[in-house]
Design an enzyme around this catalytic site. Sequence first.
Site, short mmCIF file in Angstrom:
data_model
loop_
_atom_site.label_atom_id
_atom_site.label_comp_id
_atom_site.label_asym_id
_atom_site.label_seq_id
_atom_site.Cartn_x
_atom_site.Cartn_y
_atom_site.Cartn_z
N HIS A 88 -24.79 22.59 -5.23
CA HIS A 88 -25.64 22.86 -3.99
C HIS A 88 -26.40 21.82 -3.98
CE1 HIS A 88 -27.58 24.87 -0.64
NE2 HIS A 88 -28.65 24.87 -1.11
N VAL B 105 -4.50 5.69 14.37
CA VAL B 105 -5.75 5.44 13.34
C VAL B 105 -6.11 4.22 13.65
CG1 VAL B 105 -4.09 4.74 11.68
CG2 VAL B 105 -6.26 5.57 10.88
N LYS C 273 3.31 -15.37 0.22
CA LYS C 273 3.56 -16.25 1.11
C LYS C 273 2.04 -16.91 1.96
CE LYS C 273 5.01 -13.95 5.08
NZ LYS C 273 5.63 -14.17 6.35
N LEU D 260 0.56 3.66 3.81
CA LEU D 260 -0.84 3.71 3.38
C LEU D 260 -0.61 2.86 2.18
CD1 LEU D 260 -1.42 7.68 4.17
CD2 LEU D 260 -2.29 5.70 5.41
N GLY E 144 -3.33 -9.68 -1.90
CA GLY E 144 -3.87 -8.35 -1.18
C GLY E 144 -3.47 -7.83 -0.14
N VAL F 177 1.73 2.40 29.47
CA VAL F 177 1.23 1.41 29.90
C VAL F 177 2.61 0.50 30.56
CG1 VAL F 177 0.67 -1.12 29.24
CG2 VAL F 177 -0.67 1.17 28.32
P1 FAD Z 1 1.30 -5.42 2.57
O1 FAD Z 1 -0.08 -5.26 2.32
O2 FAD Z 1 1.63 -5.88 3.93
O3 FAD Z 1 1.83 -6.79 1.84
C1 FAD Z 1 2.76 -7.46 1.72
C2 FAD Z 1 2.71 -8.87 1.44
O4 FAD Z 1 3.86 -9.44 1.37
C3 FAD Z 1 1.80 -9.76 2.36
O5 FAD Z 1 0.83 -10.22 1.54
C4 FAD Z 1 2.92 -10.89 2.95
O6 FAD Z 1 2.41 -11.98 3.21
C5 FAD Z 1 3.75 -10.80 1.75
N1 FAD Z 1 5.03 -11.07 2.04
C6 FAD Z 1 5.90 -10.93 3.22
N2 FAD Z 1 7.11 -11.33 3.03
C7 FAD Z 1 7.08 -12.03 2.22
C8 FAD Z 1 8.02 -13.10 1.79
N3 FAD Z 1 9.34 -13.47 2.16
N4 FAD Z 1 7.62 -13.79 0.56
C9 FAD Z 1 6.34 -13.89 0.04
N5 FAD Z 1 5.50 -12.99 0.43
C10 FAD Z 1 5.90 -12.20 1.30
N6 FAD Z 1 -4.10 1.83 4.63
C11 FAD Z 1 -4.80 2.81 3.99
O7 FAD Z 1 -4.28 3.29 3.00
N7 FAD Z 1 -6.15 2.99 4.32
C12 FAD Z 1 -6.74 2.19 5.17
O8 FAD Z 1 -7.85 2.13 5.43
C13 FAD Z 1 -5.86 1.57 5.84
N8 FAD Z 1 -6.53 0.61 6.93
C14 FAD Z 1 -5.64 -0.42 7.59
C15 FAD Z 1 -6.02 -1.00 8.67
C16 FAD Z 1 -5.32 -1.94 9.42
C17 FAD Z 1 -6.10 -2.76 10.51
C18 FAD Z 1 -4.14 -2.13 9.01
C19 FAD Z 1 -3.14 -2.99 9.87
C20 FAD Z 1 -3.42 -1.32 8.09
C21 FAD Z 1 -4.50 -0.47 7.29
N9 FAD Z 1 -3.54 0.33 6.34
C22 FAD Z 1 -4.59 1.12 5.72
C23 FAD Z 1 -2.23 0.27 5.84
C24 FAD Z 1 -2.19 -0.61 4.74
O9 FAD Z 1 -2.56 -1.97 4.93
C25 FAD Z 1 -0.76 -0.81 4.17
O10 FAD Z 1 -0.22 0.48 4.30
C26 FAD Z 1 -0.74 -1.67 2.99
O11 FAD Z 1 -1.18 -2.91 3.34
C27 FAD Z 1 0.77 -1.68 2.63
O12 FAD Z 1 1.07 -2.28 1.41
P2 FAD Z 1 2.30 -3.20 0.88
O13 FAD Z 1 2.15 -3.76 -0.46
O14 FAD Z 1 3.59 -2.33 1.13
O15 FAD Z 1 2.45 -4.45 2.09
P1 NAI Z 2 -0.04 4.93 14.57
O1 NAI Z 2 1.27 5.29 14.30
O2 NAI Z 2 -1.23 5.58 13.75
O3 NAI Z 2 -0.43 5.29 16.23
C1 NAI Z 2 0.29 4.57 17.25
C2 NAI Z 2 -0.24 5.55 18.35
O4 NAI Z 2 0.32 4.87 19.50
C3 NAI Z 2 0.51 6.99 18.41
O5 NAI Z 2 -0.57 7.82 18.78
C4 NAI Z 2 1.60 6.60 19.32
O6 NAI Z 2 1.97 7.74 20.00
C5 NAI Z 2 0.97 5.62 20.31
N1 NAI Z 2 2.21 4.95 21.15
C6 NAI Z 2 3.09 4.55 20.87
N2 NAI Z 2 3.86 3.77 21.70
C7 NAI Z 2 2.82 3.77 22.61
C8 NAI Z 2 2.84 3.21 24.13
N3 NAI Z 2 4.04 2.49 24.49
N4 NAI Z 2 1.90 3.33 24.92
C9 NAI Z 2 1.00 4.20 24.54
N5 NAI Z 2 0.67 4.74 23.25
C10 NAI Z 2 1.85 4.55 22.41
O7 NAI Z 2 -0.27 3.43 14.33
P2 NAI Z 2 -1.46 2.25 14.48
O8 NAI Z 2 -2.95 3.12 14.76
O9 NAI Z 2 -0.81 1.30 15.24
O10 NAI Z 2 -1.34 2.14 12.99
C11 NAI Z 2 -0.17 1.49 12.14
C12 NAI Z 2 -0.44 2.07 10.57
O11 NAI Z 2 -1.51 1.37 10.02
C13 NAI Z 2 -0.55 3.37 10.60
O12 NAI Z 2 0.84 4.28 10.25
C14 NAI Z 2 -1.45 3.95 9.43
O13 NAI Z 2 -0.72 4.54 8.51
C15 NAI Z 2 -2.01 2.30 9.10
N6 NAI Z 2 -3.20 2.60 8.96
C16 NAI Z 2 -4.01 3.42 8.27
C17 NAI Z 2 -5.50 3.31 8.29
C18 NAI Z 2 -5.89 4.15 7.41
O14 NAI Z 2 -5.38 4.91 6.54
N7 NAI Z 2 -7.31 4.68 7.69
C19 NAI Z 2 -6.13 2.69 9.07
C20 NAI Z 2 -5.51 1.81 10.03
C21 NAI Z 2 -3.82 1.86 10.00
#
Ligand code: FAD
Ligand code: NAI
Length: 468
Positions: free
Chosen positions: A447, A183, A33, A322, A38, A237
Amino acid sequence: MSYDLVVIGTGPGGYVCAIRAAQLGLRTAVVEKRATHGGTCLNVGCIPSKALLHASEAFEEANKHFADLGIDVGTPKLDLKKMMAFKDEGVAGNTKGVEFLLKKNKVETFHGTGRIAGAGRVEVVSEDGGNQMLETKSIVIATGSDVTRLPGVTIDEKVVVSSTGALELDRVPKKLLVIGAGVIGLELGSVWRRLGAEVTVVEYLDRVLPGMDGEVGKQFQRILTKQGIAFKLSTKVTGVEVGKKGGASVTVEPAAGGGAAETLQADVVLVAIGRVPYTESLGLDTVGVQRDDKGRILTDAHYATNVTGIYAIGDVIAGPMLAHKAEDEGVAIAEMLAGQSGHVNYGVIPNVVYTFPEVASVGKTEEELKKDGIAYNAGKFPFTANGRAKANGTTDGFVKVLADAQTDRVLGVHIVGADAGNLIAEVAVAMEFGASSEDIARTCHAHPTLTEAVKEAALAVNKRAIHV
Ligand code: FAD
Ligand code: NAI
């Protein structure tokens, strides 16, 4: 239009699944959508956040550390617009790359919202209201996840932002208040602190990065505090009020209750308290696909839902949210649908936080091993004792190897330190092969590299480390 497989969503789970299925000869289509492929990861997640982490780290290096290396560049000036353009270029490069790969593999793309009309039927509703019906043998749902909302708090993506808004701010906030020391909070909190914001993180629990090894969490919090991030742990909060002239007042009180409430002022509030599975508009209730109490689609070990021919992978099902977990599930289900034996080893999924220093972990934490009653030996090695870390001036952190007390098999490895995200890869491979700590300890490591700290921590399991 008739297919072997229709994948809904082209995030890391969906697009990888579609490519693997096409490689194996399945006639495959994807429905997405968003305008670009990606998913969350490439558009508003992994990729833009890592671009800003990279750029802001370079800014901090130039600002604070270049002088120590004998490089005088004066006081660097931030051009935020250009930094955002750098980030956007990285995103575009990646999303276009996926588009190219889908085409190259002859996967057909339908842009629009996918709705499951019944087993074997996916309706695509495009933005202009037009619709098409796709017939297919199998459907894989890969619709990912969305931001968890805080009850009573409206995310306007300007003053009160989710990660998406925090990746797009048009100026550095003077004060950034982050809700959640997970994270996202710590990665994006780091970005804006490096660029000049005063950052305070409010966390409900009594520690940062819950789920990661406790010792790692403690050390990491100390390092971030030294860098200037303030933490309010065990704090909840209770309200966020946006001011008429911008900014917000955030009311907090002790999580356990009983203490005095306090009001904190911030220019921007980042809500980062987790993510929830996204299944809106899919029509799951009509076809009867079951979900659990957290809204995750229920699947068996083969990613099959309770409805024949409908499968689900990635953030929308249980397990760590992830990108690499979603990708591996995408490959596994494609291989199963093609008659092969796909498999994901959930015991060996690395988890990396891309701050400086990085945090990386794979396998069991000490807390989990204790809870499961598994006897283990721990070997720890600090980066202060690693030659390369000393030479680079990046001595914060340590490597910890946890090995089974009886068999010496590696059960978990936890790292805080520069480049931890790359260091964890060798351990993941070792664990996939069922390595013992002795196997890692006896492997020759080059090393001077940071990887020698992994070897030394493995040696330390049996009290044989050389450099401490
Ligand atoms: P998504 O990537 O969420 O993709 C789902 C797709 O489905 C979307 O493009 C959406 O538009 C589409 N979609 C949904 N409903 C419909 C529908 N009905 N019809 C058509 N299309 C639809 N993970 C890591 O491993 N390393 C990281 O460094 C990392 N950093 C992150 C940083 C942030 C700020 C966030 C928010 C997440 C991060 N994550 C990271 C988590 C990672 O983005 C997700 O775990 C991953 O994108 C999941 O992949 P997915 O394919 O399940 O879903
Ligand atoms: P998270 O689950 O990592 O952390 C959320 C934090 O918010 C927790 O520490 C929790 O105890 C706290 N929390 C929950 N409710 C709260 C409240 N009401 N008040 C204060 N604190 C509260 O979730 P986050 O950081 O939003 O990331 C979401 C997901 O995205 C993660 O599960 C992660 O797997 C994925 N992600 C992965 C990254 C990576 O692999 N480097 C980078 C960014 C996201």
